[in-house]
Write an enzyme that holds these catalytic residues in place. Structure first.
Site, mmCIF file in Angstrom:
data_model
loop_
_atom_site.group_PDB
_atom_site.id
_atom_site.type_symbol
_atom_site.label_atom_id
_atom_site.label_comp_id
_atom_site.label_asym_id
_atom_site.label_seq_id
_atom_site.Cartn_x
_atom_site.Cartn_y
_atom_site.Cartn_z
ATOM 1 N N HIS B 44 0.848 -1.200 0.000
ATOM 2 C CA HIS B 44 0.000 0.000 0.000
ATOM 3 C C HIS B 44 0.881 1.248 0.000
ATOM 4 C CE1 HIS B 44 -2.891 3.047 1.066
ATOM 5 N NE2 HIS B 44 -2.256 3.288 2.191
ATOM 6 N N ASP B 73 6.999 20.875 -27.386
ATOM 7 C CA ASP B 73 7.080 19.538 -26.813
ATOM 8 C C ASP B 73 8.042 19.619 -25.632
ATOM 9 O OD1 ASP B 73 6.830 16.880 -26.366
ATOM 10 O OD2 ASP B 73 7.515 16.219 -28.324
ATOM 11 N N TRP B 108 7.180 0.128 3.800
ATOM 12 C CA TRP B 108 7.634 0.815 2.591
ATOM 13 C C TRP B 108 9.023 1.392 2.770
ATOM 14 C CZ3 TRP B 108 8.493 5.939 0.703
ATOM 15 C CH2 TRP B 108 8.422 6.935 1.656
ATOM 16 N N SER B 138 13.177 6.007 -14.175
ATOM 17 C CA SER B 138 12.225 6.793 -14.952
ATOM 18 C C SER B 138 12.019 8.162 -14.319
ATOM 19 C CB SER B 138 10.914 6.031 -15.093
ATOM 20 O OG SER B 138 9.926 6.568 -14.286
ATOM 21 N N SER B 139 12.025 8.242 -12.976
ATOM 22 C CA SER B 139 11.868 9.550 -12.332
ATOM 23 C C SER B 139 13.038 10.451 -12.665
ATOM 24 C CB SER B 139 11.811 9.402 -10.819
ATOM 25 O OG SER B 139 10.865 8.469 -10.454
ATOM 26 N N HIS B 222 12.789 12.183 2.598
ATOM 27 C CA HIS B 222 12.141 13.420 2.998
ATOM 28 C C HIS B 222 11.905 14.371 1.829
ATOM 29 C CE1 HIS B 222 9.972 15.631 5.837
ATOM 30 N NE2 HIS B 222 10.416 16.706 5.207
ATOM 31 N N GLU B 224 11.320 13.494 -1.008
ATOM 32 C CA GLU B 224 10.229 12.855 -1.734
ATOM 33 C C GLU B 224 8.874 13.398 -1.292
ATOM 34 O OE1 GLU B 224 10.005 10.729 -4.163
ATOM 35 O OE2 GLU B 224 7.946 10.049 -3.981
ATOM 36 N N TYR B 226 8.225 16.373 -0.421
ATOM 37 C CA TYR B 226 8.004 17.634 -1.128
ATOM 38 C C TYR B 226 7.866 17.412 -2.618
ATOM 39 C CZ TYR B 226 8.820 19.373 3.400
ATOM 40 O OH TYR B 226 8.681 19.580 4.738
ATOM 41 N N SER B 237 -2.326 26.877 -6.776
ATOM 42 C CA SER B 237 -2.112 28.279 -7.130
ATOM 43 C C SER B 237 -2.827 28.613 -8.431
ATOM 44 C CB SER B 237 -0.622 28.559 -7.268
ATOM 45 O OG SER B 237 0.044 28.168 -6.099
ATOM 46 N N HIS B 271 15.017 14.109 10.985
ATOM 47 C CA HIS B 271 13.885 14.069 11.909
ATOM 48 C C HIS B 271 13.120 12.755 11.821
ATOM 49 C CE1 HIS B 271 11.242 16.187 8.693
ATOM 50 N NE2 HIS B 271 10.938 14.929 8.706
ATOM 51 N N HIS B 272 13.411 11.945 10.820
ATOM 52 C CA HIS B 272 12.816 10.602 10.790
ATOM 53 C C HIS B 272 13.581 9.644 11.698
ATOM 54 C CE1 HIS B 272 10.123 11.369 7.347
ATOM 55 N NE2 HIS B 272 11.047 12.251 7.037
ATOM 56 N N THR B 297 5.739 27.516 4.153
ATOM 57 C CA THR B 297 4.438 26.898 3.923
ATOM 58 C C THR B 297 3.326 27.842 4.356
ATOM 59 O OG1 THR B 297 5.528 24.834 4.467
ATOM 60 C CG2 THR B 297 3.161 24.751 4.225
ATOM 61 N N LYS B 300 2.683 30.483 1.836
ATOM 62 C CA LYS B 300 1.867 30.017 0.716
ATOM 63 C C LYS B 300 0.386 29.989 1.098
ATOM 64 C CE LYS B 300 3.568 27.358 -2.400
ATOM 65 N NZ LYS B 300 4.272 28.322 -3.235
ATOM 66 N N ARG B 419 1.321 1.683 15.060
ATOM 67 C CA ARG B 419 1.121 1.462 13.627
ATOM 68 C C ARG B 419 1.701 0.114 13.242
ATOM 69 N NH1 ARG B 419 5.663 5.505 10.872
ATOM 70 N NH2 ARG B 419 4.949 4.663 8.909
#
Lengths: 207, 589
Positions: B44, B73, B108, B138-139, B222, B224, B226, B237, B271-272, B297, B300, B419
């Site tokens: 998941h 293009d 994950w 690919s990314s 991390h 990722e 963002y 926006s 922080h993880h 943030t 925004k 969890r």
């Protein structure tokens, strides 16, 4: 890039073929970005190596293994090959196909010589008990130096096929960016090796 | 195609989520226990992040970015196709694990030692390692492609500070991807070496250190967060400015905030790992860095509110999703700051509080953003507007279901529900919270059915939307829908932010062209990307099955196709002016 544009103002070099089309410009800029990603990749491998280089678990240590003359020879060979690839690009800018192909050919030969030395070095180490699975030090050493080596191998193969292509098609708007990009790649490999020489070998011999 | 396959994987991941919630509906349930539950949980998370969120984002970017900057293009159409097929190959390889040998089951994040052979002997983790590696390539390709497109191919007059916010978001996201993917690549390679070839990077007995994986994973992981949320900011926006009929409030501060978030995203990965034991000093530094992200943030969020303030607001479905996003995301942000306090984190760690937090951020951000973007750009992609009534049903059911599912999980976490476990005991007061949560998840599932029905109905009976159905502001609304294959018959001349709006306000029918009509050069289609991706797939499957010859064969196939590509002299073809004029006339008629 701005230096190059100024250079191209000089009368004897009216234009640079590699940036004469949008495709060429895109390719070169994209490749710079790719090298940015490669830099991070190697930085991570260096970090891993630095964290694990003392975890020899009773196997041979870096002081026992490394010998300066051989590594210095390999360094010299690779640095020279960077110079020859520059000469190849200069040949390209003079629209001199023969000179370009010759110098890229020399680059490939020097790359092969470097690879030969590295393979010899690895075989020696394995005989002394320093293998990939012996310890975390071995794993991280072979992964870092081996990743660089496989980049050299890839570069050698790549430039060889490019030489063949250049020989068939000449210096065109399509081939010129390819040679330019390949030489960028080759310089990058060189810079990485300078770091390996410092961080892995010099640091490994003094500590 | 990116978008559709991303949507497909979103459904897969959603079904996995529903199964998880079904297991947790009552204490001591026996629906999906033990290994199966771990596999569901892992798949998941992995599916939602890598196979749903990212490709959907990439899909939108592919459609919208060239249009917004006035380009014909992307810079590398070949690499674009290759990227798509590689993503699909990686995604299929990951999901093959359900059929052959068991899915990955180490979460994950796939931490060693749990992910090493000793604790995960099956091929599950190998699927994870290789599937993600291929999808990761690919990314990287997509990132380079968008960066070059935005730097080199903007229309005349489109300076960086005139670019629409979604394009800015793409730019920052691509830069993040460029530097965030390599650490994951390295981590996956090291894990693969440990599992397949007996190295000792993470294996303590051989001198390795499992914390290295955590560093590498979170240096990627991390940013990722963002990577998936910034494009949503970009969509918001655009949507909020369009449906408030106002220029975006504080345009340059929005850009600045986005770049700052991107930069800080790289500075906070530790922080993880507050509870790993890296020491109070590093915990304090990274805690403060993490809290700093709240500042841009906040900028925004306030800019969005000020854009709406005094605007002429139309509550269409995309606008509903955009407005619903704001409070939802703010709740996620606030719990994020709570988690950034190390002593508090020691309490919250690995409870449902964390689960609630990141679902608020990822669904409240990314999923709401992708839905808003989907309703907003659907007419541009397919020439038809999605049905508004069904869209509203989808929005309200989704919003209510979402808060039912995850709001209560904050309290479940504070009450001590951990969890990643597949059951809990009766009598601890956890029952009703879990039941509510499961009911909410079902509601979200039902809302997705409305979306599917909507798509089907629109495809069947929808009316043509015209080139500018929302009274839009940016360049993509200046050309016919769906966009012709060359996008712009003549490249536009950009004079201000919101180029199309500028033209409309000056009483013009469309954006001024910057060039006369001429023949347009197009690349020819190629079958090589598929072949190359098949090569990667064979190689990956070979390594998973420990069939090294098959793996080598796959790699050889990759190199041969690379060689063919290099020699493939592709002159492309030209679209002549007469043909362009005919197409343009047809579109206007």
């Amino acid at each position: 890039m701005s230096d190059h544009n100024q250079l191209s103002m000089a009368p004897e070099m009216p234009h640079h073929t590699e940036t004469s089309t949008l495709e060429g410009k895109n390719k070169i800029l994209g490749f710079w970005f790719f090298l940015g990603a490669e830099t991070v990749l190697f930085a991570c491998l260096f970090g891993t190596f630095l964290a694990l280089r003392h975890s020899t678990m009773g196997g041979p240590t870096s002081e026992e293994l490394f010998s300066l003359p051989m590594v210095a020879a390999a360094t010299l060979i690779l640095l020279t090959s960077s110079l020859t690839s520059v000469l190849g690009i200069l040949g390209m800018h003079r629209e001199n196909l023969k000179s370009m192909l010759f110098w890229f050919g020399v680059t490939v030969l020097l790359g092969l010589a470097f690879l030969g030395l590295e393979i010899y070095e690895f075989i020696e180490y394995v005989h002394e008990g320093h293998t990939f699975t012996r310890s975390a030090f071995g794993s991280s050493f072979y992964t870092l130096v081996g990743t660089h080596g496989s980049h050299v191998l890839f570069g050698v193969t790549w430039i060889t096929t490019l030489i063949y292509q250049g020989w068939k098609k000449g210096i065109t708007k399509e081939t010129a960016p390819k040679f330019y990009v390949a030489s960028l790649y080759w310089h990058f490999i060189d810079v990485v090796w300078v770091f390996i020489f410092t961080v892995v070998y010099l640091l490994g011999m003094i500590s | 195609m990116y978008f559709l396959s991303g949507f497909f994987f979103l459904l897969v991941g959603g079904i996995e989520a529903l199964l998880i919630r079904m297991q947790l509906i009552v204490p001591n349930n026996h629906f999906m226990v033990g290994d199966t539950f771990n596999q569901l949980l892992t798949m998941h998370g992995t599916t939602m992040i890598f196979l749903a969120a990212m490709p959907m984002i990439f899909g939108l970017m592919n459609v919208v970015v060239p249009l917004q900057i006035g380009a014909r293009d992307v810079a590398f159409p070949f690499m674009n196709a290759l990227g798509f097929w590689l993503f699909l190959a990686g995604g299929l390889l990951l999901n093959f694990s359900w059929l052959f040998g068991g899915a990955p089951d180490a979460g994950w994040t796939s931490y060693p030692l749990l992910a090493l052979n000793h604790f995960s002997p099956g091929p599950g983790i190998d699927y994870y390692v290789l599937g993600l590696q291929i999808a990761g390539l690919s990314s990287l390709m997509g990132a380079i492609n968008f960066l070059v497109t935005i730097v080199n191919m903007r229309a005349p007059g489109m300076t960086f500070l005139r670019m629409p916010l979604f394009t800015w978001a793409t730019f920052v996201t691509s830069a993040l991807l460029l530097f965030a993917m390599p650490p994951l690549t390295v981590g996956l390679i090291l894990l693969m070496f440990d599992r397949l070839f007996g190295s000792h990077f993470f294996d303590v007995a051989g001198g390795g250190d499992p914390v290295i994986w955590q560093h590498l994973f979170w240096i990627f992981g991390h940013p990722e967060v963002y990577i998936v949320v910034l494009p949503a900011f970009g969509v918001m926006s655009e949507v909020i400015a369009t449906f408030s009929k106002k220029r975006l409030f504080g345009y340059s501060s929005m850009v600045f905030a986005m770049v700052l978030i991107g930069f800080l995203g790289f500075m906070v990965w530790v922080h993880h790992m507050f509870t790993v034991g890296l020491g109070p000093m590093s915990n304090a530094i990274f805690a403060i860095a993490t809290m700093t992200i709240a500042v841009p943030t906040g900028i925004k969020v306030f800019n969005w509110l000020f854009t709406m303030w005094g605007g002429c607001i139309r509550f269409t479905t995309p606008m509903l999703f955009a407005v619903g996003f704001i409070p939802t995301f703010v709740i996620g942000g606030v719990t994020g700051v709570m988690l950034a306090v190390p002593p508090a984190d020691f309490q919250y760690q690995d409870t449902y509080f964390v689960v609630a937090h990141f679902h608020y951020v990822l669904i409240g951000g990314t999923v709401f953003g992708m839905f808003a973007g989907m309703y907003y750009w659907w007419p541009k992609m397919f020439g038809k507007k999605l049905n508004e009534t069904l869209g509203r049903w989808h929005f309200w059911l989704f919003l209510i279901g979402f808060h039912m599912t995850f709001l209560v999980q904050h309290w479940l976490g504070l009450w001590g529900m951990p969890r990643r476990v597949f059951t809990y005991q009766p009598g601890y007061g956890l029952e009703w919270g879990n039941q509510l949560s499961t009911a909410g998840a079902l509601l979200m599932g039902i809302s997705i059915i409305f979306l599917l029905v909507n798509i089907a109905v629109t495809a069947r009976r929808g009316e043509a939307a015209g080139s500018d159905p929302w009274d839009g502001r940016t360049l993509e609304w200046a050309i016919s829908s769906p966009a012709p294959e060359y996008n712009f018959a003549q490249l536009p001349l950009v004079r201000d932010v919101d180029a199309l709006w500028y033209a409309k306000m000056n009483g013009k029918k469309g954006v001024e062209p910057a060039e006369p009509i001429g023949s347009i050069h197009m690349p020819s289609p190629s079958y090589l990307p598929i072949l190359m991706a098949v090569g990667f797939f064979i190689a990956g499957f070979g390594f998973v099955m420990r069939a090294i010859p098959a793996a080598v064969l796959g790699l050889i196939m990759v190199f041969i196709t690379m060689f063919m590509r290099s020699f493939d002299h592709d002159p492309g073809y030209h679209i002549e002016p007469e043909e362009i004029e005919a197409t343009e006339k047809g579109a206007r008629a």
